[in-house]
Enzyme design. Structure first.
Site, short mmCIF file in Angstrom:
data_model
loop_
_atom_site.label_atom_id
_atom_site.label_comp_id
_atom_site.label_asym_id
_atom_site.label_seq_id
_atom_site.Cartn_x
_atom_site.Cartn_y
_atom_site.Cartn_z
N ASP A 172 25.34 74.10 -23.88
CA ASP A 172 26.08 74.59 -22.73
C ASP A 172 25.54 75.92 -22.21
OD1 ASP A 172 26.82 76.08 -24.89
OD2 ASP A 172 28.98 75.98 -24.52
N HIS A 227 -4.15 82.14 -19.87
CA HIS A 227 -2.69 82.17 -19.82
C HIS A 227 -2.11 82.21 -21.23
CE1 HIS A 227 -2.46 80.42 -15.45
NE2 HIS A 227 -2.84 81.69 -15.50
N ASP A 249 -1.22 91.20 -18.44
CA ASP A 249 -1.05 90.63 -17.10
C ASP A 249 0.46 90.48 -16.91
OD1 ASP A 249 -0.84 89.01 -14.83
OD2 ASP A 249 -2.63 87.84 -15.33
N ASP A 299 2.08 91.57 -9.39
CA ASP A 299 1.17 90.88 -10.32
C ASP A 299 0.01 91.82 -10.63
OD1 ASP A 299 -0.30 89.09 -11.79
OD2 ASP A 299 -0.59 87.64 -10.18
N HIS A 329 -12.36 81.53 -12.98
CA HIS A 329 -11.21 81.43 -12.09
C HIS A 329 -11.51 82.12 -10.76
CE1 HIS A 329 -10.04 85.66 -12.83
NE2 HIS A 329 -10.23 85.43 -14.12
N HIS A 331 -5.19 85.21 -5.23
CA HIS A 331 -4.25 84.22 -4.70
C HIS A 331 -3.24 84.96 -3.84
CE1 HIS A 331 -1.31 85.69 -7.69
NE2 HIS A 331 -2.27 85.59 -8.59
N HIS A 338 2.36 82.98 -7.28
CA HIS A 338 1.31 82.23 -6.61
C HIS A 338 1.94 81.72 -5.32
CE1 HIS A 338 -0.94 81.43 -10.66
NE2 HIS A 338 -1.15 82.64 -10.18
N GLU A 360 -8.53 89.96 -8.57
CA GLU A 360 -8.48 89.94 -10.04
C GLU A 360 -9.72 89.32 -10.69
OE1 GLU A 360 -5.66 87.04 -11.68
OE2 GLU A 360 -4.90 86.76 -9.65
N TYR A 374 -14.86 86.87 -19.72
CA TYR A 374 -14.27 86.38 -20.97
C TYR A 374 -15.42 85.85 -21.83
CZ TYR A 374 -10.63 86.45 -17.47
OH TYR A 374 -9.80 86.84 -16.45
N ARG A 423 -9.80 91.55 -17.65
CA ARG A 423 -9.40 91.22 -16.28
C ARG A 423 -8.78 92.47 -15.67
NH1 ARG A 423 -7.08 86.88 -17.30
NH2 ARG A 423 -4.84 87.35 -17.31
N GLU A 440 -6.63 93.46 -12.22
CA GLU A 440 -5.94 92.83 -11.09
C GLU A 440 -5.07 93.83 -10.35
OE1 GLU A 440 -3.03 88.97 -10.27
OE2 GLU A 440 -3.18 89.83 -12.28
#
Length: 464
Positions: free
Chosen positions: A40, A247, A264, A275, A358, A362, A369, A412, A416, A433, A435
Site C-alpha cells: 500500500d 549509468h 553525475d 544535470d 556517447h 541532449h 532528457h 558533456e 572512459y 566526464r 557536464e
C-alpha cells in the site's frame, strides 16, 4: 512567480496550443498516474511534464482538455474531507477555474460521462502518442458512443493525431521564466557538487571510511536544504573503475585515496531539471595520468562550448568535441597512429569509440532528457547526408537541428578507459566526464552550472 504571472503564463501556453489544433480540433492531456512501490505504498508522485507545462497543476489523477477555439476544461480530484486528512488539501473543481485560468472544471469521476460529449462534432482528436499506457484504448472507448450517434447526425472525429509534435516544439524554446528556474536549479546542483567534493576530501583526511553513498547523501541534503523538490534523476556517484560505467547505480563501493570520483547529479526545481557532472580526485590531488586525461576532456568541452551558439547545428558541439579527443587520444598514446592513422582517420573510422561512446549533449528542461527533435523540421526533405555519431549510419535528407536562442542543452564530453591490450596501464580504470548546462544565446551560450569549478587547479584548491 506570483499567482497572476503564473495564471497568465499557463493561459498563454494553452492559447498557443489551441491555435495549432485547428478548427474542430480537441486535445486530451492526462497527468502521470500514481505508481505503486509495494503493497500500500506509492512512489512519490511526479506530474506528467506535458500536463504541467499547460496547467502548473501538480495533483495526481487529473486531465486537461483544450479545444481549437481556446476553451480549456480540467478534470481533477473532487474535494473530500476524509481523504484530505490523509493525503493533503485538494484544489477541487470549484476553485480550479479561478486558480488555474481554465474555463470549466469537473470531478474526474465524471470524465467518462463528459468526454464523449466534448468529442462529439470534433474533426480531430489530439493526444500524446505512446506516453501513457492504455490511453489509446481509453480514447477509443470515449469515441464509441460518439460513433453510435453518427447515424442521428453527430460528427465523430475522423483523425487522431500525436500531440507530442506541437508540444515538443513549444517546450524546446525556454521562456524567461523557464530560464530563470533552470538557472536556480543549476545553482542548487552546483552547490551540492561542491559540498560532496569537499566532504569527500575531508573524510579521507580524517581517516574515515568513505563510501559512494556518503557523497550521495551530501547531494540529497543540499538539494532539499536549498528548496528543490527531488533529484531530477538517479544520481551517479562512481568511484575508481565504476566511473567507466556510464549509468552506474550501485552506489556502495568504497572511495579510496588516489582514485577519481565521477558524480553525475542534478536537482529538479519547480518542474525543471538540472544535470551536472564533475570528476575529481578523491583526496583532492590529481595524479599525472589523471590530470593528462582530465585536461584533454576539459579542452574538448571548451571546444564544444565555443560551437554552441545560435545558427550552429545541434551536432556541431559533438563534432568539435570529437576533433579534440581524436587528436588527444593519439597524443597521449591511447591510440597508436601507426595503427589508426591521423586524427581525421580516427574520426572517419570512429576509432575513438572504445573511449568515447556517447553524444556530447541532449536537450534539458522539464525532463532531464527533454523533448524536442534533433532534426531541423524546416529542412526535412532537403538534400543532405550525414553520419550518425553513435551508430555510424548514414542519415539522408534530415539535417541536424539549428540552434536558436532559448534552447537549453547539456555539454558533456568524456573519456572512459578500461583495461585492454595496447592501452597504457597508467590510464586503466580512469573514467572522466565533465557536464554543464547551457542556454543558447545569439552570440554563444550561457553556462548556468559553473557554480562548481571545472578547471583542475580550481578543483584542487576547493578540496584543500
Amino acid at each position: 512567480m506570483d499567482a497572476h504571472t503564473s495564471h497568465a503564463l499557463y493561459t498563454q501556453r494553452r492559447a498557443q496550443l489551441a491555435a495549432q489544433l485547428g478548427p474542430g480540433g480537441i486535445a486530451i492531456v492526462p497527468t502521470a498516474p500514481e505508481q505503486q512501490r509495494n503493497r500500500d505504498s506509492d512512489f512519490l508522485f511526479r506530474h506528467d511534464s506535458y500536463f504541467y507545462y499547460l496547467t502548473g497543476f501538480a495533483e495526481p489523477n487529473a486531465w486537461l482538455v483544450v479545444t481549437g477555439e481556446g476553451e480549456s476544461t480540467l478534470f481533477c480530484n473532487p474535494k473530500d474531507a476524509e481523504r484530505e486528512v490523509w493525503d493533503g488539501i485538494r484544489l477541487g473543481p470549484t476553485a480550479a477555474p479561478e486558480a488555474l485560468g481554465v474555463q470549466a472544471a469537473w470531478s474526474v469521476a465524471e470524465l467518462d460521462q463528459r468526454l464523449p460529449k466534448l468529442l462529439e462534432n470534433r474533426g480531430v482528436v489530439w493526444y500524446p502518442f505512446a506516453t501513457h499506457k492504455g490511453l489509446d484504448a481509453r480514447i477509443n472507448g470515449w469515441l464509441q458512443p460518439v460513433r453510435a450517434r453518427v447515424r442521428y447526425g453527430a460528427l465523430c472525429p475522423e483523425q487522431q493525431r500525436d500531440l507530442c509534435g506541437p508540444l515538443d516544439e513549444m517546450r524546446l524554446i525556454k521562456d524567461p521564466h523557464e530560464q530563470d528556474t533552470m538557472r536556480r536549479a543549476a545553482q542548487i546542483s552546483a552547490r551540492a557538487h561542491v559540498r560532496a567534493m569537499q566532504r569527500c576530501a575531508a573524510m579521507l583526511r580524517a581517516g574515515q571510511d568513505v563510501r559512494e553513498y556518503h557523497l550521495d547523501a551530501e547531494l540529497l541534503h543540499e538539494f532539499r536544504q536549498q528548496g528543490s523538490q527531488y533529484p531530477a534523476y538517479g544520481s551517479i556517484v562512481a568511484a575508481g573503475a565504476n566511473a567507466c560505467v556510464l549509468h552506474y547505480r550501485a552506489d556502495a563501493a568504497p572511495i579510496r585515496s588516489g582514485e577519481l570520483v565521477l558524480i553525475d547529479a542534478g536537482c529538479e526545481l519547480d518542474g525543471y531539471a538540472s544535470d551536472i557532472t564533475r570528476t575529481f580526485p578523491a583526496n583532492g590531488r590529481f595524479t599525472g595520468p589523471q590530470r593528462t586525461l582530465y585536461d584533454l576532456v576539459l579542452a574538448s568541452q571548451e571546444a564544444a562550448v565555443a560551437a554552441t551558439k545560435a545558427g550552429n547545428r545541434f551536432t556541431d558541439p559533438h563534432e568539435a568535441t570529437v576533433a579534440v579527443l581524436a587528436q588527444g587520444l593519439l597524443d597521449v598514446g591511447l591510440l597508436d597512429k601507426n595503427k589508426v592513422g591521423s586524427a581525421q582517420d580516427v574520426i572517419a573510422n570512429r576509432s575513438y569509440f572504445p573511449f568515447y561512446m556517447h553524444r556530447t549533449g541532449h536537450w534539458l528542461g522539464m525532463d532531464v532528457h527533454d523533448c524536442g527533435s534533433y532534426v531541423e523540421p524546416s529542412e526535412v526533405g532537403t538534400v543532405n547526408e550525414r553520419k550518425d555519431p553513435l551508430s555510424g549510419e548514414t542519415i539522408k535528407d534530415r539535417p541536424s537541428r539549428i540552434l536558436r536562442p532559448g534552447m537549453v542543452l547539456t555539454i558533456e564530453p568524456g573519456l572512459y578507459v578500461r583495461p585492454a591490450e595496447g592501452v597504457p596501464e597508467a590510464f586503466w580504470n580512469i573514467g572522466i566526464r565533465i557536464e554543464d548546462d547551457a542556454i543558447v544565446t545569439e552570440t554563444g551560450c550561457e553556462l548556468i552550472s559553473h557554480g562548481v569549478p571545472v578547471n583542475a587547479d580550481e578543483i584542487e584548491a576547493l578540496m584543500r
